[in-house]
Design a protein around this motif. Structure first.
Motif, short mmCIF file in Angstrom:
data_model
loop_
_atom_site.label_atom_id
_atom_site.label_comp_id
_atom_site.label_asym_id
_atom_site.label_seq_id
_atom_site.Cartn_x
_atom_site.Cartn_y
_atom_site.Cartn_z
N VAL A 40 6.05 8.14 6.28
CA VAL A 40 4.43 7.82 5.79
C VAL A 40 3.64 7.67 6.86
O VAL A 40 2.58 8.37 7.09
CB VAL A 40 4.51 6.67 4.72
N ALA A 41 4.11 6.78 7.91
CA ALA A 41 3.22 6.60 9.10
C ALA A 41 3.15 7.88 9.91
O ALA A 41 2.27 8.32 10.29
CB ALA A 41 3.98 5.36 10.31
N GLY A 42 4.47 8.72 9.97
CA GLY A 42 4.57 9.86 10.82
C GLY A 42 3.57 10.66 10.07
O GLY A 42 2.64 11.49 11.04
N ALA A 43 3.57 10.89 8.69
CA ALA A 43 2.41 12.03 8.12
C ALA A 43 1.20 11.59 8.37
O ALA A 43 0.33 12.43 8.62
CB ALA A 43 2.92 11.93 6.75
N ALA A 44 0.93 10.26 8.44
CA ALA A 44 -0.53 9.81 8.58
C ALA A 44 -0.98 10.28 9.86
O ALA A 44 -2.19 10.52 10.21
CB ALA A 44 -0.72 8.31 8.46
N LEU A 45 -0.32 9.82 11.02
CA LEU A 45 -0.71 10.24 12.43
C LEU A 45 -0.81 11.80 12.49
O LEU A 45 -1.50 12.08 13.41
CB LEU A 45 0.40 9.44 13.41
N LEU A 52 -10.43 6.21 12.05
CA LEU A 52 -10.95 5.20 12.69
C LEU A 52 -10.00 4.01 12.13
O LEU A 52 -9.85 2.94 12.98
CB LEU A 52 -12.27 4.82 12.13
N ARG A 53 -9.59 3.99 11.15
CA ARG A 53 -8.83 2.76 10.41
C ARG A 53 -7.91 3.35 9.29
O ARG A 53 -8.40 4.36 8.51
CB ARG A 53 -9.68 1.77 9.88
N PHE A 54 -6.67 2.95 9.21
CA PHE A 54 -5.80 3.10 8.30
C PHE A 54 -5.72 1.76 7.19
O PHE A 54 -5.26 0.86 7.81
CB PHE A 54 -4.21 3.32 8.51
N ALA A 55 -5.96 2.01 6.05
CA ALA A 55 -6.04 1.06 5.19
C ALA A 55 -4.80 1.12 4.24
O ALA A 55 -4.61 2.27 3.44
CB ALA A 55 -7.30 0.93 4.30
N VAL A 120 -8.49 6.20 6.33
CA VAL A 120 -7.50 6.85 5.71
C VAL A 120 -6.95 6.00 4.63
O VAL A 120 -6.44 4.92 5.35
CB VAL A 120 -6.87 7.69 6.50
N VAL A 121 -6.78 5.90 3.34
CA VAL A 121 -6.19 5.03 2.68
C VAL A 121 -4.64 5.57 2.41
O VAL A 121 -4.35 6.69 2.24
CB VAL A 121 -6.77 5.05 1.26
N PRO A 151 -10.19 10.09 2.17
CA PRO A 151 -8.93 10.54 2.22
C PRO A 151 -7.50 9.54 1.73
O PRO A 151 -7.57 8.61 2.31
CB PRO A 151 -8.62 11.35 3.45
N VAL A 152 -6.74 10.16 0.95
CA VAL A 152 -5.75 9.12 0.41
C VAL A 152 -4.31 9.94 0.76
O VAL A 152 -4.41 10.99 0.38
CB VAL A 152 -5.79 8.81 -1.08
#
Length: 491
Positions: A40-45, A52-55, A120-121, A151-152
């Motif tokens: 999940v973290a890899g996809a987010a990055l 600016l922030r991952f919530a 980004v949620v 975006p989610v």
């Protein structure tokens, strides 16, 4: 992983059994959670390098545990991360509790989260296992995130979505991207779930394929050529039109002949060696004026049809497009009960008052009937099944197929093809612009062509639905039924 598991779909219950079996086999369950969170973290990055922030919104179960791992990995990469939790952190248990303990970030209650521009949620609240409507505090967060158009990224499945049926449980996140693990669930493909999941990524978190397959019924998959292409007739130099089958399509009366012609033309384009339209005599001239490669035969009533069927080479028929409803249609279906039949449109509606009459006609032997109902027609033939809200669309199609001893093509944006033996395929390749007048007539002709070429009813139906979608994609937006016929090609 993709090569090993193919298009297999697991229900949430089956996936839970896979997780338990993996743990029983000695695979560390926290290691699987670590791999899931890292994916999940890899996809987010990868998808949002400028966030600016991952919530990260974490639930009280293992889906939340995946979120805590993702939050930790994101923070370690240098990203700005804020963590929010649902429920009492002191009540976390097992791997989720460990994941929270190893995440050094401070967590706040989920209902204090306020979406801000640049967020980004990461939705790790419920995942695929939710079986009730979302609680009020989660509903409020979903509404705020949706309104802010933040975006989610969903972990496993957008929270609020039923992983078995694709139905919304009160309300649900609309994800831009979903990361699921090992296999997709039916809810990723069924509507409205397919729209709410965004793009779907399947991450291999290290569970051997043998364990996944052993805990799967193997009954539900995506409709792709791997399911039926091996049964298609091969093109050989010795092939001639009689080996490619003879398809018969029944025409309606004068002024109602166009649907049959489109169905017949599609059957010819899809590979049937011969196609005949059986027409009332008063519609012979009307049909003849529009046909060249398709043959014509005058068939006015059930007696004439019975006489014609003395020719045993006539084995595959399409009945319904533009034919009209009533006694004549039912009589024709009765005469065809020993042959392969695609019953569509008016053919289905003709049995609305007594569906059992139809089912009894085709109750014996291997399935040789294909029914192609849309939502309304399905309710006419199977009113009790359609009314059962505990059933998913796949469930409904499976129960209906068994009752009718027929392949069911339960049409819609998420067409489901089901067999009496319990197999079901969910189709995903149909573009939205296929929803146009005459499209269903063309589908019936394509399915008929594959029945005529020797495919079993279920595989003929699945191949027809898939190739109908491919034709729609080739024809493009703004297509009419005439455009669609021109783009029908055999596989």
């Amino acid at each position: 992983m993709a090569e090993k598991l193919g298009d297999l779909l697991l229900t949430p219950a089956e996936m839970a059994a896979v997780d338990a079996a993996a743990s029983d086999s000695g695979i560390a369950s926290f290691g699987l959670m670590w791999s899931a969170g890292a994916a999940v973290a890899g996809a987010a990055l990868r998808l949002y390098p400028g966030a600016l922030r991952f919530a990260v919104l974490c639930g009280p179960g293992n889906n939340g545990g995946d979120g805590y791992v993702a939050a930790r990995r994101l923070a370690e990469s240098g990203a700005e991360v804020a963590v929010f939790h649902l429920g009492d952190l002191a009540k976390l248990r097992g791997d989720a509790a460990r994941a929270k303990a190893e995440c050094a970030l401070v967590s706040q209650p989920v209902d204090v989260y306020i979406p801000t521009p640049g967020d980004v949620v990461i939705d790790a609240i419920f995942g695929a296992g939710l079986g009730r409507d979302v609680p009020s505090q989660v509903r409020s967060v979903i509404e705020q995130v949706t309104g802010a158009m933040v975006p989610v990224i969903a972990v496993d499945l957008p929270s609020g979505l039923d992983g078995r049926s694709g139905e919304v449980l009160g309300t649900a996140f609309r994800a831009a991207h979903t990361v699921t693990f090992m296999t997709r669930k039916p809810g990723h493909l069924l509507m409205p779930g397919r729209e709410l999941c965004g793009s779907v990524e399947v991450a291999d978190i290290g569970i051997p394929a043998r364990i996944v397959k052993a805990r799967s019924s193997g009954r539900i998959a995506e409709n792709t050529p791997i399911q039926w292409a091996h049964l298609l007739p091969s093109a050989k130099l010795g092939t001639h039109k009689y080996k490619r089958g003879h398809l018969v399509v029944f025409s309606g009366e004068t002024g109602k002949t166009g649907a049959a012609r489109m169905s017949a033309a599609a059957g010819l384009k899809a590979g049937a060696g011969l196609v005949t339209i059986a027409t009332p005599r008063d519609a012979m001239a009307e049909n003849s004026a529009h046909l060249t490669a398709v043959m014509l035969c005058a068939v006015d009533d059930a007696t004439a049809l019975r006489d014609w069927l003395a020719d045993e080479r006539l084995q595959t028929f399409v009945l319904g497009p533009g034919f009209g409803t009533g006694v004549k249609t039912r009589d024709f279906a009765a005469e065809l009960s020993g042959r392969h039949l695609v019953l569509d449109a008016d053919g289905i509606t003709s049995f609305r008052d007594d569906p059992r009459e139809l089912f009894d006609l085709f109750a014996e032997g291997e399935p040789h009937l294909v029914l192609t109902p849309h939502e309304g027609e399905f309710a006419r033939l199977f009113p009790d099944i359609a009314a059962d809200k505990t059933l998913s669309k796949v469930d409904r199609a499976q129960v209906a197929a068994k009752r009718a001893n027929a392949a069911i093509v339960y049409k819609g944006a998420d067409t489901v093809i089901a067999s009496p033996d319990g197999r079901a395929l969910i189709n995903t390749n149909a573009p939205v612009w296929l929803a146009t007048a005459g499209s269903g007539d063309i589908l019936a002709g394509i399915i008929g062509a594959y029945l005529a070429q020797g495919l079993p009813a279920f595989e003929a139906a699945a191949a027809g639905v898939y190739l109908h979608g491919e034709a729609g994609q080739r024809a493009g937006q703004g297509l009419t039924a005439e455009d669609l016929v021109a783009h029908v090609l055999p596989f």
